[in-house]
Scaffold this motif. Structure first.
Motif, PDB file in Angstrom:
ATOM      1  N   LEU A 103      38.240  16.364 -26.794  1.00  0.00           N
ATOM      2  CA  LEU A 103      38.308  17.638 -26.086  1.00  0.00           C
ATOM      3  C   LEU A 103      38.444  18.803 -27.068  1.00  0.00           C
ATOM      4  CD1 LEU A 103      40.633  16.718 -23.076  1.00  0.00           C
ATOM      5  CD2 LEU A 103      38.140  16.918 -23.097  1.00  0.00           C
ATOM      6  N   ALA A 104      39.245  18.606 -28.119  1.00  0.00           N
ATOM      7  CA  ALA A 104      39.397  19.665 -29.118  1.00  0.00           C
ATOM      8  C   ALA A 104      38.079  19.924 -29.843  1.00  0.00           C
ATOM      9  CB  ALA A 104      40.491  19.284 -30.118  1.00  0.00           C
ATOM     10  N   LEU A 105      37.326  18.865 -30.139  1.00  0.00           N
ATOM     11  CA  LEU A 105      36.043  19.038 -30.813  1.00  0.00           C
ATOM     12  C   LEU A 105      35.064  19.827 -29.950  1.00  0.00           C
ATOM     13  CD1 LEU A 105      34.029  18.363 -33.092  1.00  0.00           C
ATOM     14  CD2 LEU A 105      33.549  16.211 -31.889  1.00  0.00           C
ATOM     15  N   LEU A 106      34.959  19.462 -28.692  1.00  0.00           N
ATOM     16  CA  LEU A 106      34.056  20.188 -27.796  1.00  0.00           C
ATOM     17  C   LEU A 106      34.472  21.649 -27.648  1.00  0.00           C
ATOM     18  CD1 LEU A 106      33.591  17.477 -25.001  1.00  0.00           C
ATOM     19  CD2 LEU A 106      32.067  17.998 -26.922  1.00  0.00           C
ATOM     20  N   ASN A 107      35.777  21.879 -27.568  1.00  0.00           N
ATOM     21  CA  ASN A 107      36.250  23.259 -27.461  1.00  0.00           C
ATOM     22  C   ASN A 107      35.950  24.050 -28.726  1.00  0.00           C
ATOM     23  OD1 ASN A 107      38.206  25.408 -26.231  1.00  0.00           O
ATOM     24  ND2 ASN A 107      38.987  25.030 -28.276  1.00  0.00           N
ATOM     25  N   ASN A 108      36.127  23.438 -29.893  1.00  0.00           N
ATOM     26  CA  ASN A 108      35.935  24.175 -31.141  1.00  0.00           C
ATOM     27  C   ASN A 108      34.475  24.499 -31.398  1.00  0.00           C
ATOM     28  OD1 ASN A 108      38.655  23.878 -31.401  1.00  0.00           O
ATOM     29  ND2 ASN A 108      38.603  22.819 -33.353  1.00  0.00           N
ATOM     30  N   ILE A 109      33.572  23.632 -30.954  1.00  0.00           N
ATOM     31  CA  ILE A 109      32.149  23.953 -31.083  1.00  0.00           C
ATOM     32  C   ILE A 109      31.838  25.234 -30.321  1.00  0.00           C
ATOM     33  CG2 ILE A 109      29.831  23.170 -30.469  1.00  0.00           C
ATOM     34  CD1 ILE A 109      30.754  20.318 -31.021  1.00  0.00           C
ATOM     35  N   ILE A 110      32.450  25.373 -29.147  1.00  0.00           N
ATOM     36  CA  ILE A 110      32.284  26.612 -28.383  1.00  0.00           C
ATOM     37  C   ILE A 110      33.063  27.751 -29.023  1.00  0.00           C
ATOM     38  CG2 ILE A 110      32.651  27.667 -26.115  1.00  0.00           C
ATOM     39  CD1 ILE A 110      32.375  24.887 -24.891  1.00  0.00           C
ATOM     40  N   GLU A 111      34.256  27.446 -29.536  1.00  0.00           N
ATOM     41  CA  GLU A 111      35.138  28.481 -30.096  1.00  0.00           C
ATOM     42  C   GLU A 111      34.508  29.172 -31.298  1.00  0.00           C
ATOM     43  OE1 GLU A 111      38.579  30.791 -30.330  1.00  0.00           O
ATOM     44  OE2 GLU A 111      38.019  29.330 -28.794  1.00  0.00           O
ATOM     45  N   ILE A 112      33.828  28.422 -32.162  1.00  0.00           N
ATOM     46  CA  ILE A 112      33.215  29.028 -33.344  1.00  0.00           C
ATOM     47  C   ILE A 112      32.186  30.066 -32.936  1.00  0.00           C
ATOM     48  CG2 ILE A 112      31.703  28.550 -35.308  1.00  0.00           C
ATOM     49  CD1 ILE A 112      33.119  25.920 -35.687  1.00  0.00           C
ATOM     50  N   ARG A 113      31.294  29.702 -32.034  1.00  0.00           N
ATOM     51  CA  ARG A 113      30.255  30.659 -31.611  1.00  0.00           C
ATOM     52  C   ARG A 113      30.844  31.765 -30.762  1.00  0.00           C
ATOM     53  NH1 ARG A 113      27.078  29.248 -35.606  1.00  0.00           N
ATOM     54  NH2 ARG A 113      27.391  27.002 -35.856  1.00  0.00           N
ATOM     55  N   LEU A 114      31.905  31.457 -30.020  1.00  0.00           N
ATOM     56  CA  LEU A 114      32.555  32.486 -29.212  1.00  0.00           C
ATOM     57  C   LEU A 114      33.192  33.542 -30.109  1.00  0.00           C
ATOM     58  CD1 LEU A 114      33.182  33.103 -26.202  1.00  0.00           C
ATOM     59  CD2 LEU A 114      35.364  31.983 -26.546  1.00  0.00           C
ATOM     60  N   ASP A 115      33.932  33.094 -31.123  1.00  0.00           N
ATOM     61  CA  ASP A 115      34.525  34.050 -32.059  1.00  0.00           C
ATOM     62  C   ASP A 115      33.459  34.803 -32.833  1.00  0.00           C
ATOM     63  OD1 ASP A 115      37.061  33.385 -31.287  1.00  0.00           O
ATOM     64  OD2 ASP A 115      37.467  32.030 -32.946  1.00  0.00           O
ATOM     65  N   ALA A 116      32.394  34.103 -33.224  1.00  0.00           N
ATOM     66  CA  ALA A 116      31.313  34.779 -33.937  1.00  0.00           C
ATOM     67  C   ALA A 116      30.666  35.852 -33.069  1.00  0.00           C
ATOM     68  CB  ALA A 116      30.267  33.751 -34.380  1.00  0.00           C
ATOM     69  N   TYR A 117      30.390  35.521 -31.825  1.00  0.00           N
ATOM     70  CA  TYR A 117      29.802  36.499 -30.908  1.00  0.00           C
ATOM     71  C   TYR A 117      30.732  37.688 -30.705  1.00  0.00           C
ATOM     72  CZ  TYR A 117      27.577  38.335 -26.690  1.00  0.00           C
ATOM     73  OH  TYR A 117      26.961  39.146 -25.784  1.00  0.00           O
ATOM     74  N   LYS A 118      32.013  37.402 -30.633  1.00  0.00           N
ATOM     75  CA  LYS A 118      33.002  38.468 -30.435  1.00  0.00           C
ATOM     76  C   LYS A 118      33.058  39.385 -31.649  1.00  0.00           C
ATOM     77  CE  LYS A 118      37.118  36.997 -30.655  1.00  0.00           C
ATOM     78  NZ  LYS A 118      38.340  36.232 -30.329  1.00  0.00           N
ATOM     79  N   PHE A 119      33.092  38.818 -32.832  1.00  0.00           N
ATOM     80  CA  PHE A 119      33.175  39.625 -34.046  1.00  0.00           C
ATOM     81  C   PHE A 119      31.911  40.452 -34.258  1.00  0.00           C
ATOM     82  CE2 PHE A 119      36.840  37.120 -35.240  1.00  0.00           C
ATOM     83  CZ  PHE A 119      37.564  37.982 -36.044  1.00  0.00           C
ATOM     84  N   VAL A 120      30.757  39.876 -33.950  1.00  0.00           N
ATOM     85  CA  VAL A 120      29.501  40.547 -34.266  1.00  0.00           C
ATOM     86  C   VAL A 120      29.119  41.571 -33.208  1.00  0.00           C
ATOM     87  CG1 VAL A 120      27.020  40.165 -34.615  1.00  0.00           C
ATOM     88  CG2 VAL A 120      28.673  38.613 -35.647  1.00  0.00           C
ATOM     89  N   THR A 121      29.370  41.278 -31.946  1.00  0.00           N
ATOM     90  CA  THR A 121      28.830  42.119 -30.873  1.00  0.00           C
ATOM     91  C   THR A 121      29.868  42.901 -30.084  1.00  0.00           C
ATOM     92  OG1 THR A 121      28.917  40.367 -29.194  1.00  0.00           O
ATOM     93  CG2 THR A 121      26.971  40.436 -30.609  1.00  0.00           C
ATOM     94  N   GLN A 122      31.087  42.399 -29.944  1.00  0.00           N
ATOM     95  CA  GLN A 122      32.034  43.016 -29.024  1.00  0.00           C
ATOM     96  C   GLN A 122      33.149  43.792 -29.720  1.00  0.00           C
ATOM     97  OE1 GLN A 122      31.392  42.884 -25.692  1.00  0.00           O
ATOM     98  NE2 GLN A 122      29.543  41.845 -26.407  1.00  0.00           N
ATOM     99  N   TRP A 123      33.349  43.582 -30.978  1.00  0.00           N
ATOM    100  CA  TRP A 123      34.429  44.250 -31.701  1.00  0.00           C
ATOM    101  C   TRP A 123      33.865  45.222 -32.720  1.00  0.00           C
ATOM    102  CZ3 TRP A 123      38.645  40.075 -33.210  1.00  0.00           C
ATOM    103  CH2 TRP A 123      39.362  39.751 -32.054  1.00  0.00           C
ATOM    104  N   ARG A 124      34.664  46.241 -33.009  1.00  0.00           N
ATOM    105  CA  ARG A 124      34.331  47.076 -34.146  1.00  0.00           C
ATOM    106  C   ARG A 124      34.433  46.250 -35.426  1.00  0.00           C
ATOM    107  NH1 ARG A 124      38.682  51.680 -32.490  1.00  0.00           N
ATOM    108  NH2 ARG A 124      37.760  52.272 -30.473  1.00  0.00           N
ATOM    109  N   ARG A 125      33.739  46.719 -36.422  1.00  0.00           N
ATOM    110  CA  ARG A 125      33.759  45.983 -37.679  1.00  0.00           C
ATOM    111  C   ARG A 125      35.144  46.093 -38.313  1.00  0.00           C
ATOM    112  NH1 ARG A 125      29.557  46.885 -42.729  1.00  0.00           N
ATOM    113  NH2 ARG A 125      30.215  45.073 -43.967  1.00  0.00           N
TER     114      ARG A 125
END
Length: 1002
Positions: free
Chosen positions: A799-821
Motif C-alpha cells: 500500500l505504501a508503494l502504490l501511494n508513493n508512486i502517486i505521491e511523487i507525481r502529485l508533489d511534482a505536479y504541485k511544485f511545478v503547476t500549483q505553487w509559486r517557485r
C-alpha cells in the motif's frame, strides 16, 4: 630536460567525474549545434593534443611559433565574429566550436575565452555589456529539447525582431526586454510601511541591484517590484558565498585499474546495447541536461575569473543561483537603523511586503508537442518529463529538479524516490507472505478445526443481547486471520527490521553520491541570523558569538530550562488528550457492542463484532483528523514559547513536536488493540467491567489479529487518500477561486492569458510556511506504519508503494503547476528526519517482537506442537502436529453459573482449569509454558535482530570507497589545474606586455 606539472598530470588521465554544474563548453552550446557539439566533446576527450598546453621549460621555439600563429588566427576569427553581433543571438561567443577553414586549427572554447580576455583587456571585458545585449526569452535553451525542423530552417533575426519577441515573453524581463528578472517583491499601495520600504529599496540599489516597479493588471492596489542582479554584483556575491563554478574540462583516468574497468565497462555497454532498453530510464536525447559532464568546479573568485570558462555571462550563473544570490542580499539589507532591522523576512512579517519569490521561467504548458517543437523553458520540461502523470514509471530527473528548485527540494525528491524504490522488495516479500497465507488458508489445521467445530458452543461475548454461538460460525474470521498470521509472519518481521537498516544505510551512501555530484561536499551552512522574536525577548542580555565574534542576544540557561519544561509538560498534556480520545473510542465500542448484537438487521446482528470494529475505526479516524488541526496550533504555541535562537532550531523543534503528536494520535488506538484488547476482560462468571457497568471487550474466538489488521488497513488507506486529496485538491480549489475572482472583476480570457509571468505566479499558492515539513512528516509516518506493525499487516509495504508512486507525481505536479517557485535553498541531508527514521527502526523491532509473541497465535501453536501435540518430542514436521490445538486452547465454563437460564457447558479462549477440577478456573501449566515462551521469544528476537542490524550497519560504509578515492584525487587535481591556469595567465600577460618570455615559473 624539464617537465611541466601539466605534462606529469596528463600522463595519468582521470576518468571524467559527473559534476553538478554543466561544463560551459558543453552546456552553453547553442541548441542548433547540440548534436554536433556532443560528438566534438568525445573527439576532444580522445585527442587532448588539440587543447592548449601550458608552456614549460622544455618547450621548443617551434612550438612557440605555432602558438603565436594560432593566436593570430584566433584574433582574425574574433574580429570576424564581432561583425555577427547583429545576427540572431547578439553575442558572438555563444558558440563554442568553430572550424577555421584553410588553417586546419580548431578553436578551443577555453583558449578562445582567455584570448578574448587579453584582447579586450583595455575595453573592460567583464563589464556589464551582456546586460544590454539581446537575450532570447527562453532562458538557457542549450539545456532544453530542440526542434529539428527549426535547426534546419534557422534564419537570422535582427535586434529589433528579437527585442519584440523578448517583450512578448510573458514577463521574464524588465520593460527594456534586456534585463532578466531574478526576484519579485509584492506590496500593497495602501500599506502604511512606506518609509521602511523606501529605505530598503534604496539600500538594495546601493548594493548593486536594479529595481523596476509595475502595477498589477488585475488589482489596482497591488504593486510588483522586479529585481535584476547585474554581472558585477553577481560576481561579487558569488565570491562572498563561495559558490562553486566550472573552470576546466579534463579527461583523466586515475590508474591502470580504472583503465581496465573502462574497457570492461565498454564491453558491458556493448552487451547491453543488444538487450531491451530499460523503460524506466529517461531518454537522454530528450534530456541533454542529464548528460554526464567532465568539468571541475572551484569557489568563484573575481581575482581568478580568467580560470573559469565564461562563454556567456547571461547564462554563466543559472537562474536558481541568481535567485539564491538575490535572496542572500535581501536577507542582509537594512530597512531601518539598528543591528537587527534587516532582512526581507522581517518585512514580510510586519506587512511591508506581501510576498517575495523568484519567478517561474514561463508557462508549464505549450500549444506545440514537446517532441517536435521542444520545451519552452525548464518549467515546461519538468512538467513534460517529470510532473505529468504519464511519467509515473520513469526515474526522476534529479539534476533538473535540483537546478530548478535547489538542492534542498532535490534531496527531498531523491529521498522519496529512494524510499519508493526500496519499498519494491519489501512489497514483493509482503505480498508473497500474504499469498502464502491465501493458498494455505484451506489446508490450515487450525482453520479446519474451527470450521468443522459445529458442536462446540462458545460462551456469550456480551451481557444481555448476545446469544450462544457455535465455533464454526467463526470460520470466515479464522481463514482471514490465517492470511496475516501464518508461518511467514516471523520471517517477514525479521526481514522488515533488516530492510529498515539497509534502507537507511544505503540512503547515506546515496546522499554522499548526490552531495558529491551537486558540489555540496565542502559546503557548510552559513551562520543563520537570529529570529526577531528571540532578539526582542533577550535584547538586554548579550554574549559574544564564538563564530562571528560579535555580541548578540543571549538566552540564560535557567530561562531556557524553565521554558523547555513548560513545553515538555504541554507535550505530555496533548498526549494525555490523545489517550483520552482513545478511551472514548473504547467506551463507544463497549456500548455499540450491545446495540449491534440486538440489531434488527440479521446481517449486522450476525457480524456485530465486525460492525463494532468498523464503526469504531471510522470514528477514530475522524477524531485523528480533527486533533491534527489542534496539534498544529499547539505545536506552534509551544515552539514559540521556547524562543528558539534561529529558524533552523525553530523548524527542528516544531517538526519533532508535530511528529510526536501525530505519531501518538495515529498509533495509540493500534497499540490498544494490539496489546490491551481482551487482555483484561476476565473470564465467564467473573468479567471485569468499566465503571461497573460495561463489560470489557474480548477478542474474537479466532484472535485479536483481525481487529488489528482492520484498524491498520482502514487508517492507512483513508489517511493516504485524505492527504492526497488535500495536497492536490486544496491548491486546485484555491487557484480556481482566484481565477473566478478575476473573471468577476471583468477580466476576459484574453487578458488572463496575457498576464505577465510575475502576476501569474502571484495568483498561485505560496509554499508552506514550514517548507517541506508536511511532506517529510507524511512520509515518515507512513514509514512507521510500514515497519512498526508490519508483522500484523504484511500488505502495508505494498500500500505504501502504490501511494508513493502517486505521491511523487502529485508533489511534482504541485511544485511545478500549483505553487509559486520556492527559493532554491541548499542542504546536504534531510535534517532531523533521519534521526526520527532511525528511532522508528528501533521501535519497529520491539513492537514486532511483542506483536508476534502476544497478539498472534504463533507462540501458543509453537508450544502446543512441541509440548502437547501429537508430535511431542519428535519436532515440528507439518500441519498434522497441530491437530487438536483449537480444543487445547479453549477452556470450559458451566453455563448454569451465569444465572441466565442456560445449562450445559460453553468454551472460551484461555488456559484455565475446568469447573470439575480441584482448582476450578485457575491457570493451567500450559498457560505458564506459553507465557515463558512468549517472554523468551521477545528477548531472543530483539537481540537477534538488533545484532543483525548492527552488523549490517557496520559492514556498509557511509561513503563508497571509489567515491572517497575520486574526491581525494579530484581535490589534488583541482589544485594542480588552478596552478596551471595561473601559470598560463601570467605567461600570456608577459607576452602581451612585450616582456621577455621565460619558460619557468616567474
Amino acid at each position: 630536460m624539464n617537465t611541466s606539472k601539466s605534462e606529469t598530470v596528463k600522463e595519468h588521465p582521470l576518468k571524467p567525474s559527473r559534476r553538478s554544474m554543466p561544463c560551459l563548453a558543453q552546456s552553453q552550446t547553442h541548441p542548433q549545434s547540440l548534436s554536433k557539439h556532443s560528438s566534438f566533446l568525445q573527439q576532444n576527450c580522445v585527442q587532448p593534443q588539440l587543447q592548449p598546453q601550458p608552456l614549460s621549460a622544455g618547450t621548443s621555439a617551434a612550438a612557440v611559433d605555432v602558438v603565436s600563429e594560432r593566436a593570430k588566427v584566433m584574433e582574425t576569427l574574433e574580429n570576424n565574429l564581432l561583425k555577427l553581433s547583429n545576427t540572431e543571438y547578439g553575442d558572438p561567443f555563444l558558440g563554442t566550436q568553430f572550424d577555421v577553414i584553410g588553417s586546419g586549427a580548431v578553436a578551443d572554447p577555453q583558449w578562445m575565452q582567455l584570448r578574448r580576455t587579453d584582447v579586450g583587456k583595455n575595453k573592460d571585458t567583464y563589464t556589464d555589456d551582456s546586460e544590454h545585449g539581446n537575450y532570447d526569452a527562453r532562458t538557457d535553451q542549450s539545456l532544453l529539447i530542440q526542434n529539428k525542423l527549426i535547426r534546419q530552417k534557422t534564419e537570422p533575426r535582427t535586434k529589433s525582431s528579437l527585442k519584440s519577441d523578448t517583450m512578448a515573453s510573458l514577463g521574464l524581463f524588465f520593460k527594456d526586454g534586456k534585463k532578466r528578472i531574478d526576484y519579485i517583491l509584492v506590496y500593497k499601495k495602501s500599506s502604511p510601511q512606506v518609509e521602511k520600504r523606501s529605505v530598503f529599496e534604496k539600500n538594495l540599489r546601493a548594493e548593486g541591484l536594479m529595481l523596476e516597479r509595475e502595477p498589477a493588471v488585475t488589482n489596482s492596489d497591488i504593486m510588483f517590484v522586479k529585481i535584476h542582479c547585474p554581472w558585477e554584483t553577481l560576481c561579487k556575491y558569488a565570491e562572498r558565498m563561495n559558490i562553486r563554478m566550472p573552470f576546466r574540462k579534463k579527461c583523466y583516468y586515475t590508474d591502470w585499474r580504472s583503465k581496465t574497468m573502462g574497457s570492461l565497462q565498454r564491453n558491458i555497454r556493448e552487451l547491453k546495447s543488444w538487450l531491451p532498453r530499460n523503460p524506466m530510464k529517461l531518454d537522454k536525447e530528450a534530456l541533454p541536461d542529464l548528460e554526464e559532464t567532465d568539468c571541475y568546479t572551484a569557489p568563484f573568485s573575481r581575482a581568478r575569473i580568467h580560470h573559469f570558462t565564461i562563454n556567456n555571462k547571461d547564462s554563466f550563473f543559472s537562474n536558481s543561483t541568481r535567485s539564491r544570490i538575490v535572496h542572500h542580499m535581501l536577507q542582509r539589507t537594512k530597512y531601518e537603523d539598528g543591528k537587527s532591522k534587516m532582512g526581507i523576512n522581517r518585512l514580510l512579517n510586519n506587512g511591508t511586503y506581501e510576498a517575495a519569490f523568484p519567478p517561474h521561467e514561463g508557462s508549464h504548458k505549450s500549444r506545440h508537442p514537446i517532441k517536435t517543437h521542444g520545451a519552452q523553458n525548464h518549467r515546461h520540461l519538468l512538467y513534460e518529463r517529470w510532473a505529468r502523470w504519464g511519467m509515473w514509471y520513469k526515474y526522476q530527473p534529479l539534476d533538473l529538479i535540483r537546478r530548478y528548485f535547489g538542492e534542498k527540494i532535490g534531496l527531498y525528491f531523491a529521498w522519496l524516490g529512494w524510499y519508493t524504490g526500496m519499498l519494491i522488495p519489501a512489497a514483493l516479500v509482503g505480498l508473497f507472505v500474504f499469498l502464502y497465507g491465501l493458498f494455505t488458508m484451506d489446508s490450515s489445521q487450525v482453520s479446519k478445526e474451527i470450521c468443522e467445530a459445529n458442536e462446540t458452543i462458545m460462551c456469550p461475548m456480551c451481557e444481555r443481547n448476545c446469544t450462544l454461538q457455535k465455533l464454526n460460525e467463526s470460520c470466515i474470521y479464522a481463514k482471514v486471520t490465517h492470511l496475516f498470521d501464518n508461518g511467514g509472519t516471523v520471517f517477514f518481521a525479521i526481514f522488515m527490521a533488516i530492510w529498515a537498516t539497509v534502507f537507511l544505510e544505503f540512503w547515506k551512501r546515496r546522499r554522499a553520491v548526490l552531495t558529491y555530484d551537486w558540489d555540496l561536499i565542502d559546503w557548510e551552512d552559513e551562520e543563520e541570523e537570529l529570529r526577531p522574536q528571540f532578539e526582542a525577548k533577550y535584547s538586554q542580555v548579550e554574549r559574544v558569538n564564538p563564530i562571528t565574534g560579535k555580541p548578540e542576544p543571549f538566552q540564560p540557561f535557567p530561562d531556557k530550562l524553565s521554558r523547555l519544561m513548560v513545553s515538555v509538560s504541554g507535550i505530555f498534556f496533548m498526549i494525555s488528550l490523545v489517550l483520552t480520545a482513545v478511551f472514548a473510542v473504547v467506551v463507544y465500542r463497549l456500548v455499540a457492542m450491545e446495540q449491534f448484537a440486538s440489531f434488527k438487521w440479521y446481517f449486522i446482528k450476525k457480524y456485530w463484532q465486525f460492525a463494532t470494529s468498523g464503526t469504531g475505526v471510522c470514528i477514530n479516524f475522524m477524531i485523528i483528523m480533527s486533533l491534527n488541526i489542534v496539534y498544529e496550533k499547539v505545536a506552534y504555541l509551544l515552539t514559540d514559547l521556547e524562543h528558539p535562537r534561529t529558524e533552523s532550531e525553530w523548524e527542528n523543534s516544531f517538526a519533532l513536536k508535530m511528529f510526536l503528536f501525530q505519531f501518538v494520535n495515529l498509533n495509540s488506538s493500534i497499540f490498544y488493540i494490539a496489546f490491551f484488547l481482551g487482555r483484561f476482560a476476565g473470564r465467564p462468571g467473573k468479567y471485569n467491567k468499566l465503571f461497573n457497568r460495561w463489560r470489557l471487550e474480548e477478542c474474537h474466538p479466532s484472535g485479536c489479529l483481525i481487529d488489528l489488521c482492520l484498524q491498520m488497513g482502514v487508517i492507512m488507506v483513508l489517511k493516504q487518500m485524505w492527504n492526497n486529496f488535500m495536497e492536490l485538491g486544496y491548491p486546485l480549489l484555491q487557484n480556481w477561486w482566484s481565477r473566478r475572482k478575476m473573471k468577476r472583476k471583468g477580466q476576459s480570457m484574453e487578458n488572463k492569458i496575457s498576464l505577465p509571468q510575475w502576476e501569474k505566479d502571484w495568483n498561485l499558492q505560496p509554499m508552506n510556511l514550514h517548507g517541506l515539513m508536511d511532506e517529510y512528516l507524511e512520509m515518515v509516518l507512513q514509514f512507521g506504519f510500514t515497519t512498526i506493525f508490519v508483522a500484523a499487516f504484511p500488505l502495508a509495504p505494498l500500500l505504501a508503494l502504490l501511494n508513493n508512486i502517486i505521491e511523487i507525481r502529485l508533489d511534482a505536479y504541485k511544485f511545478v503547476t500549483q505553487w509559486r517557485r520556492p527559493m532554491p535553498a541548499r542542504a546536504t541531508d534531510i535534517g532531523i528526519w533521519y534521526g526520527i527514521l532511525e528511532g522508528i527502526g528501533v521501535l519497529a523491532v520491539i513492537t514486532n517482537a511483542f506483536v508476534i509473541a502476544i497478539t498472534s497465535d504463533y507462540i501458543p501453536r509453537f508450544v502446543y506442537a512441541y509440548k502437547y501435540g501429537p508430535c511431542t518430542d519428535q519436532g515440528y514436521r507439518q500441519e498434522k502436529c497441530l491437530k487438536g490445538y483449537v480444543n487445547s486452547s479453549l477452556s470450559v465454563f458451566d453455563l448454569s453459573e451465569l444465572g441466565l437460564g442456560y445449562s450445559g457447558y460453553c468454551r472460551y479462549r484461555d488456559y484455565r482449569a475446568p469447573p470439575w477440577s480441584s482448582t476450578p478456573y485457575e491457570f493451567t501449566l500450559q498457560f505458564w509454558h506459553v507465557l515463558a515462551a512468549r517472554l523468551a521469544f521477545i528477548i531472543v528476537f530483539e537481540h537477534l535482530v538488533f545484532g543483525i542490524k548492527s552488523f549490517i550497519a557496520y559492514l556498509i560504509p557511509d561513503i563508497p570507497k571509489d567515491l572517497c578515492d575520486r574526491m581525494r584525487r579530484e581535490k589534488y587535481l583541482v589544485q594542480e589545474m588552478m596552478y596551471e591556469a595561473e601559470l598560463e595567465h601570467l605567461q600570456r600577460e608577459r607576452k602581451s606586455n612585450g616582456k621577455q618570455y621565460h619558460h619557468e615559473w616567474p
